[in-house]
Design a protein around this motif. Structure first.
Motif, PDB file in Angstrom:
ATOM      1  N   PRO A  51       5.243   3.708   7.764  1.00 33.42           N
ATOM      2  CA  PRO A  51       4.786   3.268   6.440  1.00 33.42           C
ATOM      3  C   PRO A  51       4.195   1.864   6.458  1.00 33.42           C
ATOM      4  CG  PRO A  51       7.183   3.232   6.552  1.00 33.42           C
ATOM      5  CD  PRO A  51       6.707   3.874   7.818  1.00 33.42           C
TER       6      PRO A  51
ATOM      7  N   THR B  98       4.780  -0.418   4.416  1.00 36.00           N
ATOM      8  CA  THR B  98       5.828  -1.395   4.085  1.00 36.00           C
ATOM      9  C   THR B  98       6.540  -1.922   5.320  1.00 36.00           C
ATOM     10  OG1 THR B  98       7.339   0.453   3.708  1.00 36.00           O
ATOM     11  CG2 THR B  98       6.288  -0.509   1.768  1.00 36.00           C
TER      12      THR B  98
ATOM     13  N   VAL C 270       0.846  -1.196   0.000  1.00 32.88           N
ATOM     14  CA  VAL C 270       0.000   0.000   0.000  1.00 32.88           C
ATOM     15  C   VAL C 270       0.883   1.250   0.000  1.00 32.88           C
ATOM     16  CG1 VAL C 270      -1.725   1.299   1.314  1.00 32.88           C
ATOM     17  CG2 VAL C 270      -1.888  -1.197   1.136  1.00 32.88           C
ATOM     18  N   SER C 271       0.490   2.233  -0.789  1.00 30.28           N
ATOM     19  CA  SER C 271       1.228   3.487  -0.891  1.00 30.28           C
ATOM     20  C   SER C 271       1.218   4.250   0.431  1.00 30.28           C
ATOM     21  CB  SER C 271       0.612   4.370  -1.978  1.00 30.28           C
ATOM     22  OG  SER C 271       1.135   5.681  -1.912  1.00 30.28           O
ATOM     23  N   ASP C 272       2.312   4.935   0.723  1.00 25.49           N
ATOM     24  CA  ASP C 272       2.403   5.741   1.936  1.00 25.49           C
ATOM     25  C   ASP C 272       1.445   6.932   1.912  1.00 25.49           C
ATOM     26  OD1 ASP C 272       4.269   4.074   3.010  1.00 25.49           O
ATOM     27  OD2 ASP C 272       5.991   5.322   2.499  1.00 25.49           O
ATOM     28  N   GLU C 273       0.896   7.248   0.734  1.00 25.71           N
ATOM     29  CA  GLU C 273      -0.068   8.344   0.639  1.00 25.71           C
ATOM     30  C   GLU C 273      -1.408   7.979   1.280  1.00 25.71           C
ATOM     31  OE1 GLU C 273       0.872  11.336  -0.555  1.00 25.71           O
ATOM     32  OE2 GLU C 273       2.829  10.361  -0.646  1.00 25.71           O
TER      33      GLU C 273
END
Length: 198
Positions: A174, A176, A113-116
């Motif tokens: 994050p 990740t 998943v994107s950090d945004e």
């Protein structure tokens, strides 16, 4: 509603950036004969409960930034009915990895998943979703005294994670970097629709 508790030190990262993970089990499905599991539709109760999920989300901090949804018919329809209750459209991805996934496999999905994304809603199936919640929140047991209701919520999830249930988890850092035991389970809701009396 989710308790407004400050996450303990073990669920914070150095950047201190808060994120929310909402884990939603699809609404109650039907079991028609000669229909593949992936194609099972929602049952009457599921058709009532799914919109209630959307109404609950609208009142509990607003819509998510992104939805990752199982491609199974009952999960897709749950989110479609819930999303119809929200004021704005939410970006949604139907990810085949969510169908039949266990806790560690779902955690792998979260790592992409994107950090945004500040708030993520995961729509899927048991037992994988329950496994994921307990996997991520396992380390939060020690924070029960400080957080007040953490242990109670964990116990409820362990006892049963029913259809239409939504688990709320707080995490920092994050996606990740998310590891087992690094989230705080802040609440569990089970929105229910009202049966038509007629």
């Amino acid at each position: 509603m989710q308790p407004s508790t400050e996450p303990p030190e073990h669920v914070r990262s150095s950047d201190g950036r808060p994120r929310r993970l909402l884990v939603l089990r699809h609404a109650k499905s039907a079991w028609p004969e000669n229909v593949a599991d992936r194609d099972r539709p929602l049952g009457p109760r599921g058709l009532r409960d799914a919109p209630a999920v959307g109404r609950f989300l609208a009142e509990a901090g607003g819509p998510p930034d992104l939805v990752l949804c199982s491609p199974a018919r009952r999960a897709r329809h749950t989110w479609e009915l819930a999303a119809a209750e929200l004021d704005d459209a939410v970006p949604t991805r139907h990810d085949p990895r969510l169908y039949g996934a266990d806790g560690p496999e779902l955690l792998d999905v979260l790592h992409g998943v994107s950090d945004e994304v500040g708030t993520l809603l995961l729509v899927g199936h048991n037992p994988g979703l329950e496994d994921l919640v307990l996997l991520l929140a396992a380390g939060a047991d020690g924070a029960a005294a400080a957080a007040g209701t953490v242990q109670d919520v964990l116990d409820r999830v362990r006892t049963k994670f029913p259809t239409s249930a939504i688990a709320f988890l707080a995490l920092y850092g994050p996606w990740t970097d998310l590891r087992p035991g690094e989230a705080l389970l802040t609440g569990l809701a089970i929105p229910r629709g009202v049966r038509d009396p007629s």
